[in-house]
Design a protein around this motif. Structure first.
Motif, PDB file in Angstrom:
ATOM      1  N   PHE A  32       0.806  -1.210   0.000  1.00 39.96           N
ATOM      2  CA  PHE A  32       0.000   0.000   0.000  1.00 39.96           C
ATOM      3  C   PHE A  32       0.848   1.273   0.000  1.00 39.96           C
TER       4      PHE A  32
ATOM      5  N   THR B  42       3.334   3.589  -1.873  1.00 40.45           N
ATOM      6  CA  THR B  42       3.729   3.816  -3.256  1.00 40.45           C
ATOM      7  C   THR B  42       4.901   4.783  -3.331  1.00 40.45           C
TER       8      THR B  42
ATOM      9  N   ILE C 142      -7.970   0.614   7.416  1.00 39.29           N
ATOM     10  CA  ILE C 142      -7.549   1.626   6.452  1.00 39.29           C
ATOM     11  C   ILE C 142      -6.083   1.959   6.697  1.00 39.29           C
TER      12      ILE C 142
ATOM     13  N   ASP D  99      -1.423  10.049   2.257  1.00 37.72           N
ATOM     14  CA  ASP D  99      -2.281   9.144   1.485  1.00 37.72           C
ATOM     15  C   ASP D  99      -3.087   8.298   2.454  1.00 37.72           C
TER      16      ASP D  99
ATOM     17  N   LYS E 211      -5.565   4.725   2.155  1.00 38.06           N
ATOM     18  CA  LYS E 211      -6.040   3.670   1.265  1.00 38.06           C
ATOM     19  C   LYS E 211      -6.843   2.632   2.045  1.00 38.06           C
ATOM     20  N   LEU E 212      -7.827   2.106   1.381  1.00 40.50           N
ATOM     21  CA  LEU E 212      -8.674   1.080   1.977  1.00 40.50           C
ATOM     22  C   LEU E 212      -7.965  -0.270   1.924  1.00 40.50           C
TER      23      LEU E 212
ATOM     24  N   ARG F  65     -13.614   4.652  -1.690  1.00 39.24           N
ATOM     25  CA  ARG F  65     -12.242   5.041  -2.032  1.00 39.24           C
ATOM     26  C   ARG F  65     -12.170   6.531  -2.402  1.00 39.24           C
TER      27      ARG F  65
ATOM     28  N   GLU G  84      -9.980   9.709  -0.525  1.00 37.57           N
ATOM     29  CA  GLU G  84      -9.039  10.579  -1.241  1.00 37.57           C
ATOM     30  C   GLU G  84      -9.100  12.022  -0.758  1.00 37.57           C
TER      31      GLU G  84
ATOM     32  N   GLN H 101      -6.153  13.700   1.628  1.00 39.53           N
ATOM     33  CA  GLN H 101      -4.789  14.034   1.209  1.00 39.53           C
ATOM     34  C   GLN H 101      -4.521  15.526   1.353  1.00 39.53           C
TER      35      GLN H 101
END
Length: 697
Positions: free
Chosen positions: A35, A37, A84, A96, A98-99, A117, A121, A124
Motif C-alpha cells: 500500500f 507507493t 484503512i 495518502d 487507502k482502503l 475510495r 481521497e 490528502q
C-alpha cells in the motif's frame, strides 16, 4: 411518547458506553508494503501496534505508516471494523489514505467500493490540526471557523462516518505517541481593537522586551575543545567584550508596536499587516558584533543566522523587508523586522525559542564551518491577543442526528400518528369505507419517505452486527450513526409489546409495502392467484426461521461471509440502491416482486429472516388485541378465508407470530353487513355452534 423517549435514551446510553476494543493483529511487512507507493518506502516497525516509519526517496524519515484497525478497531455498520492504511508526514498532514479491508454491506455489493475510495481521497493534504466533519461538500468552510467538511457518500452516511472516526482515532493515537508538539488549539492572534499606553520601560518590566547578552568569553567557552576554538582572535583579545547584545520584541500587538516604532514606521507596519494579516512581526535589535545576518543575506528571505523553535518543531522566520525607525528610548543597533506565519501553527503567546547562530570558519582554503547556538525564550502577553474558540466537531452521532434533523422531525411526527391510528383509532380506521385507499397511501409514504428517501429499511444486518459486537466485546456506537433507522427500531420494539410483529411487517417495512403494491397490480391485471395449500403454507413458513438460524450460526462460524449471506434480503437492491446493482441482484429482487403479483407477500411470509426475528420479538406482545366471537372458526370461517397471510387457524384463533396487522379481520368483525354472526343476528337467526366448541372472549 414517554416510552419512545425512554427507549431511545436507553439505546443512546448503551451506544455511548466506553468501547472494549479487541485489537486485531497488524498486517505483516509484505502486506502493508503493497500500500506504500513511490517515492515513499516502508521503514522499520516502531511499535507492536502496526506503526511503521515512512521513508522518502533519499532514505530519510518522512512520516509514519499505520493501519486503523489495530489502533482503533471501531466496529462498522456490519459489526466488523474497517481497516484503512494511513500515511502521515512529520507535520501531521495526510499523505495518502487507502482502503485495506472492510465488511460494510452497502459497499460490498451495493454501491461498490469506488465511492468509499473516493471519500478517502479527500484527506490528502489535510492536517490533523484541522477539525473535520463529514456532512457537507468537501472544502467548504463554515464562516471561517477552520472546520473542513468532507463530502459524505449518499446512502452510506453511517459507514463513512465510522471510517472517518477510525482514521482520526488511529491518527491521533500515533500523533500523541510519535509527534509531540502538534498544536491542539488554534493560535492566538493580535487583538487589533485593544489599546493600552505602553513605554519602553514598561516593556522591560513586563518582559515584553527580552534581552540576550553573550560575551566573548562565553562564546569562547561554547567552542572550547572544538577545532574552531581559536578561530576568533577578536573574542580572545577582549573576553569581557560583547559578541551578542540582542533585543527581541513581538510587535504584533498594536499597543506594543506603538511603544517602539515611530509614526511613519507604524503606518508602514499597518500597511504590511493589511496585506499579510496572518503574519506575526518580530522586532530584533542587535548592538554587538554578531550583526543578525551574514554578508550573503538577501532581503525578504529567511535569515541565515537566526532560527526559531516552538514545541520542538521549527518555525519559519522571514524578513519583512521593512525600513523603519524606532522611538528615541529604544536601544539603537542593527534592527530588522521578521515575520512568522501564524497559519503554520505558531502561537505567539506560548513559549518559543529564538535561536541565534554563532558561525566560525577553520582553515584558509575551503574552510570548515562550525556553529554554536544561543537561545532566547519568548512569549507574548495573553491580554493583547484573541484566541478563537477551538472548532471541535460534534460527536459523530450528534452530527449524524443534526444532519438529518428534518427527516427525524418528520419521522417523529409520523410514528406517533401511526401509533394513534393503529391503537385508539384502530376500529375507526378499519371501519372506514375507504380503508384500503388510506392504507395504500400510508404504505406509499413508507416506501417513498422511510424507504427510498430516508433509507430506513430495517435489515437483519443490524441484529447480526449487534450479536457480533457482543461476541467481540466492542461498542454499540455505530447504531447512533443512523438515527433515522434507530428511531424505527425503537418504534418496532414498542410495537412488539402492543401488537407483535405486525407494526413493522405490516406498516413500516418499505419492501413489504412494495410487495403489497405489486399484489394490487396483479389484481388490476387480473392475473391468477397462486397460494400454496394450508399444509405447504405451514411448511414454507418455517423456512424463514431456518434461514435466521443459519445466519446466526454464520456469525460464529464464518463471520467473514456474513455480508454475502445477508443478500438473501433483496432490500439493498430494491430500496437502498433503487435497483442500481449487479444484474443478478436485480433479477433476484424483481423475482420476489413479480411473484408478489401471484402470491401475496411471498418473501415476507416464507423467506424473510428479519420477519422471523420480528416473529420472535412478537413474543413480547401483551394481551390479544384482535377481538373474537364464540362463532369465529366454528362454524364461521370468513376471516380465515380472507386472511392473505394465513394467520388465522381453522379454530378462529389468531396466529400473532404471522399476523401483519392488516386489519382486514377487524373490518369484518365490526361490519354488520359482512360478519356472518352479525348478519344472522340482524335477521333474528343464530349460527349453530357445536357443543365441543370452546367459547372465546
Amino acid at each position: 411518547m414517554r416510552l419512545i423517549i425512554a427507549l431511545f435514551a436507553f439505546f443512546i446510553g448503551l451506544a455511548l458506553q466506553g468501547p472494549t476494543f479487541v485489537h486485531a493483529e497488524p498486517l505483516p511487512r509484505e502486506e502493508i508494503e503493497k500500500f506504500v507507493t513511490p517515492p515513499y518506502a516502508l521503514g522499520e516497525p516502531l511499535n507492536e501496534n502496526g506503526v511503521w516509519s515512512l521513508l522518502n526517496s533519499g532514505g530519510a524519515e518522512a512520516g509514519y505508516v499505520f493501519e486503523t484497525e489495530p489502533l482503533a478497531p471501531l466496529p462498522g455498520f456490519s459489526g466488523a471494523p474497517l481497516n484503512i492504511m494511513v500515511m502521515l508526514d512529520l507535520e501531521g498532514r495526510f499523505i495518502d489514505i487507502k482502503l485495506i479491508s472492510h465488511n460494510e454491506p452497502i459497499f460490498v455489493s451495493g454501491l461498490g467500493e469506488a465511492p468509499l475510495r473516493a471519500f478517502l481521497e479527500q484527506y490528502q493534504g489535510l492536517s490533523i490540526n484541522t477539525p473535520m466533519v463529514v456532512g457537507v461538500p468537501y472544502g467548504h468552510d463554515a464562516g471561517g471557523t477552520g472546520v473542513t467538511y468532507l463530502d459524505g457518500v449518499l446512502k452510506a452516511t453511517a459507514s463513512v462516518r465510522i471510517a472517518h472516526e477510525s482514521i482520526m482515532a488511529a491518527t491521533l493515537a500515533v500523533a500523541r505517541e510519535k509527534m509531540q508538539g502538534i498544536q491542539a488549539s488554534p493560535p492566538a492572534r493580535p487583538n487589533r481593537d485593544y489599546s493600552e499606553d505602553m513605554t519602553w520601560q514598561q516593556l522591560l518590566e513586563e518582559g515584553i522586551a527580552r534581552h540576550l547578552v553573550v560575551t566573548n568569553a562565553e562564546l569562547e567557552a561554547a567552542f572550547a575543545g572544538a577545532i574552531w576554538a581559536h578561530d576568533d582572535p577578536e573574542a580572545a583579545a577582549d573576553p569581557e567584550g560583547l559578541y551578542l547584545d540582542l533585543w527581541l520584541v513581538d510587535i504584533g500587538a498594536p499597543s506594543v508596536a506603538k511603544a517602539v516604532l515611530d509614526d511613519e514606521a507604524l503606518a508602514d507596519l499597518e500597511r504590511f499587516l493589511t496585506v499579510t494579516p496572518d503574519a506575526e512581526p518580530l522586532l530584533l535589535i542587535e548592538r554587538a558584533r554578531h550583526g543578525l545576518v551574514s554578508e550573503d543575506f538577501v532581503r525578504n528571505t529567511a535569515p541565515d543566522l537566526l532560527g526559531a523553535i516552538q514545541d520542538g518543531l521549527p518555525i519559519e522566520l522571514r524578513d519583512a523587508d521593512m525600513i523603519f525607525d524606532t522611538l528615541p528610548e529604544v536601544p539603537e543597533g542593527v534592527a530588522m523586522i521578521l515575520r512568522v506565519d501564524r497559519r503554520l501553527g505558531f502561537d505567539p503567546t506560548r513559549e518559543w525559542d529564538l535561536q541565534v547562530k554563532a558561525v566560525r570558519a577553520h582553515g584558509m582554503f575551503q574552510p570548515e564551518l562550525g556553529y554554536e547556538t544561543f537561545a532566547l525564550t519568548y512569549a507574548a502577553p495573553e491580554r493583547f491577543y484573541l484566541r478563537d474558540e477551538i472548532a471541535k466537531p460534534r460527536p459523530a452521532w450528534v452530527d449524524a442526528l443534526y444532519n438529518r434533523q428534518g427527516d427525524m422531525i418528520a419521522l417523529a411526527i409520523f410514528l406517533p400518528l401511526l401509533f394513534l391510528l393503529l391503537g385508539p383509532g384502530m376500529n375507526r380506521l378499519a371501519d372506514n369505507p375507504r380503508y384500503t385507499a388510506i392504507r395504500l397511501v400510508i404504505l406509499a409514504a413508507v416506501l417513498g419517505f422511510i424507504g427510498w428517501w430516508g433509507q430506513g429499511q430495517l435489515s437483519i444486518v443490524t441484529p447480526l452486527a449487534v450479536l457480533r459486537t457482543v461476541i467481540d466485546g466492542g461498542a454499540f456506537a455505530y447504531l447512533l450513526y443512523d438515527p433515522f433507522s434507530l428511531l424505527i427500531w425503537v418504534a418496532t420494539i414498542i410495537g412488539f409489546v402492543l401488537w407483535g410483529r405486525g407494526l413493522f411487517c405490516g406498516w413500516l417495512c418499505p419492501f413489504g409495502a412494495m410487495q403489497e403494491f405489486t399484489h394490487h397490480l396483479g389484481r388490476l391485471l387480473r392475473l391468477p392467484k397462486w397460494e400454496p395449500s394450508a399444509k405447504w403454507d405451514e411448511r414454507l413458513k418455517m423456512l424463514k426461521y431456518a434461514l435466521l438460524a443459519g445466519l446466526v450460526a454464520a456469525v460464529f462460524l464464518t463471520p467473514d461471509r456474513i455480508d454475502k449471506l445477508v443478500e438473501v434480503e433483496p432490500f439493498k437492491t430494491a430500496i437502498t440502491t433503487f435497483f442500481v446493482r449487479n444484474w443478478y441482484c436485480v433479477v433476484y429482487a424483481a423475482f420476489w416482486l413479480v411473484l408478489g403479483m401471484l402470491t401475496f407477500k411471498g418473501f415476507c411470509r416464507y423467506v424473510c429472516p428479519l420477519g422471523a426475528l420480528m416473529s420472535i420479538g412478537g413474543l413480547l406482545r401483551g394481551p390479544d388485541w384482535i377481538k373474537r366471537r364464540k362463532e369465529c372458526g366454528s362454524p364461521c370461517q370468513l376471516c380465515k378465508v380472507r386472511c392473505n397471510y394465513g394467520a388465522i387457524k381453522p379454530s378462529g384463533d389468531i396466529v400473532y407470530s404471522e399476523c401483519f396487522q392488516c386489519l382486514d379481520c377487524v373490518s369484518i368483525y365490526n361490519d354488520p353487513k359482512t360478519c356472518v354472526p352479525l348478519v344472522l343476528k340482524s335477521r333474528g337467526k343464530e349460527l349453530h355452534i357445536p357443543k365441543a366448541k370452546e367459547v372465546r372472549q
